[in-house]
Write an enzyme that holds these catalytic residues in place. Sequence first.
Site, PDB file in Angstrom:
ATOM      1  N   SER A 259       0.825  -1.133  -0.018  1.00 31.84           N
ATOM      2  CA  SER A 259       0.160  -0.156  -0.142  1.00 31.84           C
ATOM      3  C   SER A 259       0.785   1.266   0.072  1.00 31.84           C
ATOM      4  O   SER A 259       2.016   1.092   0.310  1.00 31.84           O
ATOM      5  CB  SER A 259      -0.953  -0.043   1.123  1.00 31.84           C
ATOM      6  OG  SER A 259      -0.058   0.318   2.476  1.00 31.84           O
ATOM      7  N   ASP A 260       0.266   2.434  -0.558  1.00 25.85           N
ATOM      8  CA  ASP A 260       0.850   3.821  -0.376  1.00 25.85           C
ATOM      9  C   ASP A 260       0.778   3.938   1.189  1.00 25.85           C
ATOM     10  O   ASP A 260      -0.169   3.369   1.878  1.00 25.85           O
ATOM     11  CB  ASP A 260       0.341   4.813  -1.147  1.00 25.85           C
ATOM     12  CG  ASP A 260       1.321   6.059  -1.340  1.00 25.85           C
ATOM     13  OD1 ASP A 260       2.342   5.965  -0.383  1.00 25.85           O
ATOM     14  OD2 ASP A 260       1.077   6.720  -2.140  1.00 25.85           O
ATOM     15  N   TRP A 261       1.567   4.839   1.816  1.00 25.33           N
ATOM     16  CA  TRP A 261       1.680   5.046   3.196  1.00 25.33           C
ATOM     17  C   TRP A 261       0.197   5.498   3.793  1.00 25.33           C
ATOM     18  O   TRP A 261      -0.091   6.680   3.550  1.00 25.33           O
ATOM     19  CB  TRP A 261       2.741   5.677   3.597  1.00 25.33           C
ATOM     20  CG  TRP A 261       4.060   5.024   3.657  1.00 25.33           C
ATOM     21  CD1 TRP A 261       4.879   5.273   4.912  1.00 25.33           C
ATOM     22  CD2 TRP A 261       4.628   4.205   3.257  1.00 25.33           C
ATOM     23  NE1 TRP A 261       5.800   4.362   4.825  1.00 25.33           N
ATOM     24  CE2 TRP A 261       5.852   3.516   3.581  1.00 25.33           C
ATOM     25  CE3 TRP A 261       4.253   3.280   1.818  1.00 25.33           C
ATOM     26  CZ2 TRP A 261       6.766   2.493   3.297  1.00 25.33           C
ATOM     27  CZ3 TRP A 261       5.119   2.570   1.307  1.00 25.33           C
ATOM     28  CH2 TRP A 261       6.083   1.999   1.895  1.00 25.33           C
TER      29      TRP A 261
END
Length: 788
Positions: A259-261
């Site tokens: 995932s993106d953060w």
Amino acid sequence: MTWNISDKELGQLVEQMTLEEKVAMVSGYGLWRTAANYRLNIPEVLMTDGTYGVRYSIEQIDGPQDSDSQLAAFLGVVNADLSRGVEGAFGSTRPATCFPNGSSFACSWDVGLARELGEALAAECQAFGVNILLGPGINIRRTPLAGRSYEYYSEDPVVTGEIAAAVINGMQENGVGASLKHFACNNSEVQRTTMSSVVEERALREIYLAGFERAIRKSDPWTVMSSYNRLNDVQAAENHWLLTEVLRDDWGYDGVVVSDWHGIKDRPASLNAGNDLDMPESGARKQELLEAVEAGRVPIEVLDRSCLRMLKLVRVARNNIKPNATADHKKHHYLSQRMAAESIVLLRNEGALLPLDAGKLRKIALIGAAATVPVIQGSGCATTRPTEVDIPLAEIRLMAPGAEIGFHAVSDFEAGSSTEAAALAAVDGADVVLFFGNTEVGYDGEGSDRTHLNLHDGQDELIQRLSQRNGKLVVILATPDAVVMPWIDRTAAVLAAFFGGQGAGHAVAQVLFGKQNPCGKLTVTFPAQLEDTPGFLTYPGENNRHIYSEGIHVGYRSYDKRKLAPLFPFGFGLSYTSFEYANIAIDTDTIDASSAFKVSFDVTNTGSVAGKEIAQIYARPHAPRLIRPVRELKGFAKVALQPGETKRVEVTIEARDLRYYDPDHRQWLLDAGNLTIEVAASSRDIRLEAVLHAQVPALPSSILNVESQPYLVLEQEFARKRFGIFLKQQLGLDDEETEKMLEYCGGSFLGIYNTVAWVAGDKISKIDMAAFLDNLNKEMGMAIGNAA
């Protein structure tokens, strides 16, 4: 340090894990690490940001790993104010080479140089002990306003995919994994974690996903990063269609999806969708996943599969560590200079003002803060603290040691100020004026889109004013993406450097004085005005939905279709020499869906200096079945030529790249009939062409059913023949009667079943007609082919 372990042993490790350990395995530890498991001797993996440089935050990576400290550090980076300078914003970040940003470097169209970039990034990661670099970012530059456009390569998926694959291969062949991002449709920073990119499937497949597919097919990145936004109203990190049906089932990808953060909002849904790793660590999301598995909402098999993918990632990362690695930052600085020089685009050069002859210049006036404090990169998580920075003013002084060189800030020209007269006098008396223009520093980046396409702080107005006083005005632009140029007709020369990295100052000086012949070409279209951009009417969206109203007509595809003149077209770039094209040949006359063919042609340097030309190959369909762009890029080649030299250029094109996606057939199809292969210097400068024939059955313009008008069944010979056989058998007709029946059907506006039933009564049932048409659709789909 290495972790030599077999696939069988990896599977046994998953079996030995407790549920809590499995959840930890698919969750981050702190901001930048995967979770180690000391009981089972599973090591960790370290990753960090960087699409054009390694951003190693000492506080984030080496400091406290508690969630409060990590979140504060993360937000400090995202919201950093670059107007205070990179060191002010990232003082605790280790210096690393700041290479040209994506929007700059892609203008080199240089796949070999892209691989060198990947190798250099890997070397610096190895020296820092970083296993995975979170890049490259390759989203399509749909609008020049987009805040992260500076990270991305192009408005076209072919350029995007080729450059990305080369960077990834350069990294991973040297032991550092890539994270191809942001998957998918992260094309704006407006409400970026809640906005839904609403995109029809055909545009998704042909434009927004095509660059990812190409990069994955040609490089197999260790990880793919899901994006922040929603896609068609489903969070990208929780989108089963995107992460499983397309990425894994259609493309065969079996690496880790990260995932993106903080991009995951529903952790159980994300794991079920195919998002393996949740970054960064979140105690709440781990608990949410634990409870979902215990309740059966996430099958244990799904969790185990992601754990196994994570273990394979840990194995490949740990086994590629190079102990005691060092990075040659001076060598990488030279690479940064070379990349910038290859990427600068000469947009205008009236009267051949450039290159400048240092021996003939007495006075040079430099204007604009970017001449002394160069704008080398965008802002956000990708921002790199450079090892050194070339200053344009200093580099120009080295190139013209005998000239008097003066510098003035934009503010020096403020009307009525005490500095105005002296500044104007300097412009009036200069042999050449070099204006360093830029967009707003610190605003062009992650978290916000630009609000306009003008230069910053009254620079457009000042350029117009100065052009009236000195005709030898050169504008050097440092911008994230396209800008408008209301002053273009009064300006002698324009160089676009975009965000050229730490070596851009040297590169600009080399180009200005002819030590480097400019050879970059635009990878986006520059509009004459913001209103001309394809998605203008529906940007940036409303009510949390952003409709991509232009569909497949992104970038040059839209300008061509609307016959709209851009400021500068896609693929455009001038040189200090000239090139001629001749003698096109294609090694075959006909293709099918599985073919590959070679386009060859001569390119000659007809000027007096050495140069490099970027030749582009476009395909133009003659009679497309569905709406298609006028032309689309299918390949390119960069060729270096000495004065008078001719080289034979050969580019291989796969028929799979000539296909379009039909959402009704749910497959990629190749149009039957003729198409023109164009060899071009830009999308608006076609030099050569040849006709190719696609020998595949022609399909009706839509899928057939009992309500389809009869002409749709009869418009293609393949379907007409099958329909005639069906009527002949069902109604007991002879050949003459069958032909008359077909002619009768062709003139009807009713549905095909009602047309036949009007004269044949109940001799053919609606069920039988529907079954025939379903089989015909399948038969035609199989016949036309679906090259993988």
